[in-house]
Design an enzyme around this catalytic site. Structure first.
Site, PDB file in Angstrom:
ATOM      1  N   CYS A 366     -42.303  14.889 -14.491  1.00 30.82           N
ATOM      2  CA  CYS A 366     -42.183  14.031 -15.667  1.00 30.82           C
ATOM      3  C   CYS A 366     -41.105  12.969 -15.473  1.00 30.82           C
ATOM      4  CB  CYS A 366     -41.839  14.864 -16.900  1.00 30.82           C
ATOM      5  SG  CYS A 366     -43.209  15.910 -17.446  1.00 30.82           S
ATOM      6  N   PHE A 367     -40.176  13.244 -14.560  1.00 31.77           N
ATOM      7  CA  PHE A 367     -39.047  12.337 -14.373  1.00 31.77           C
ATOM      8  C   PHE A 367     -38.960  11.821 -12.935  1.00 31.77           C
ATOM      9  CE2 PHE A 367     -38.050  15.774 -17.358  1.00 31.77           C
ATOM     10  CZ  PHE A 367     -38.015  15.034 -18.538  1.00 31.77           C
TER      11      PHE A 367
END
Length: 398
Positions: A366-367
């Site tokens: 997600c990052f």
């Protein structure tokens, strides 16, 4: 022409002229009515233009835009966030108004924005947080006069910083991130946050004589803020009930439970709700509190071993196109290059919290973050990376 014929001709002309005049009058009247309606319509549009523009700007822009004034940073931010809650999952852009600044937010503006907004929100003068642990960090002020709305939007801002991959300096203890994950803080957290109080409670537990007679401690918690003292009983009539040798162990437990959780429950619930409105789901719940702290605030461990970094890039350069695609899939969750090219992809290498060379690298897709242990040599790094990339399916704890 006879007199009768002349009269009839004259009458006919007047009749025709009157009909024409009547028709012209009706047309002119209608045109005037249309002109007045058009004039009123344009006037209404001119008056409503700013409102219409504001209403259309939201659906027509792909960004969450915060237009704020430096002199009213907190007020403008909270007001904007309250009216743009549907846009939290859009990329953030910050625009300073009424200051003559022409900077385009390509990342630097929002970093400064988060630094300034959190500095103001966490300043002791604001009342939301108070310094603890010899003023080395801050904790939520349970006696804060600030409304819960402020704590909710503090959580929203923490979520937005994480969602937009901006590390922020939150000098908050691990206990905060535990509660952000709905976990409970413990005695170790209490010792780190309130060392002097923890020492006094230990003395209470280890006292080898009559606690009730020698110490005369009431079964309550005393606190003060802005010159106002508050005593909270931990049991019924606790302010007049003294702690005894038999009840001191339970008292210490109740005291820490109240300080860590009970006294700040409403504020922490508001922060957690605001945070979850931006960032939620299983990915966040899989993080440990320390990992979540690193994601939000950045890692305190510097990965300064040039050999490891150099070995990593050498390994990545040696891969064929298929393996590079698999690596991209492992780190970002997609094997495709973004439309803006790899240069538009935010990629971070973070040192793992452990130093176990047997464990594989992990990724927070997600990052776009690769968590890399400190391997002893290039061969080990290559073997672990190869294993991780070839088995890059599913989510879990490692």
């Amino acid at each position: 022409m006879s007199m009768v014929a002349a009269f009839l001709y004259s009458y006919h002309i007047r009749k025709v002229s009157g009909a024409a005049m009547s028709l012209n009058y009706e047309v002119a009247f209608l045109n005037r009515a249309i002109w007045m309606e058009v004039t009123n319509l344009y006037s209404t549009i001119e008056q409503q233009a700013p409102k219409v523009t504001d209403e259309l700007s939201g659906p027509c822009t792909p960004y969450l835009i915060l237009s704020v004034r430096r002199e009213h940073l907190v007020q403008d931010t909270l007001n904007t966030l309250s009216s743009t809650y549907k846009d939290y999952h859009r990329p953030l852009k910050v625009k300073y108004v009424e200051s003559g600044e022409q900077g385009i937010d390509l990342g630097g503006v929002q970093k400064e924005f988060f630094r300034n907004i959190f500095a103001e929100l966490m300043a002791p003068a604001n009342g939301m947080f108070r310094p603890i642990a010899n003023e080395t960090c801050y904790w939520i002020n349970g006696l804060s006069p600030e409304p819960l709305r402020s704590f909710y939007y503090f959580g929203v801002l923490v979520g937005l910083a994480l969602y937009n991959s901006v590390n922020v300096q939150l000098t908050l203890p691990v206990a905060f991130f535990k509660q952000l994950l709905s976990q409970k803080a413990d005695f170790t957290d209490f010792q780190q946050m309130f060392p002097e109080v923890a020492h006094s409670l230990n003395q209470l537990l280890e006292h080898d004589s009559d606690v009730e007679e020698d110490i005369a401690c009431s079964y309550s918690v005393s606190d003060s803020y802005a010159g106002i003292s508050v005593e909270t009983p931990l049991i019924e009539n606790g302010e007049i009930v003294l702690v005894t040798n038999e009840t001191r162990k339970q008292y210490v437990h109740d005291y820490m439970e109240y300080i860590l959780h009970g006294s700040i429950r409403c504020q922490m619930d508001a922060i957690r709700t605001g945070f979850s409105s931006v960032v939620s789901g299983r990915i966040v719940s899989l993080c440990t509190p320390e990992e979540l702290q690193s994601l939000i605030c950045g890692s305190q461990h510097l990965l300064d071993d040039d050999d490891i970094i150099q070995s990593f890039w050498e390994y990545l350069s040696s891969l064929d196109d298929l393996s590079k695609s698999n690596f991209l899939l492992f780190v970002t969750g997609s094997s495709r290059v973004p439309l803006g090219g790899l240069g538009s992809l935010s990629f971070t290498i973070q040192k793992a919290e452990h130093d176990d060379p047997r464990r594989l690298p992990t990724a927070m897709t997600c990052f776009n973050r690769l968590v890399l242990p400190k391997y002893p040599n290039a061969h080990t790094l290559q073997e672990r990376m190869r294993t991780a990339i070839e088995n890059a399916e599913g989510f879990g704890l490692v």
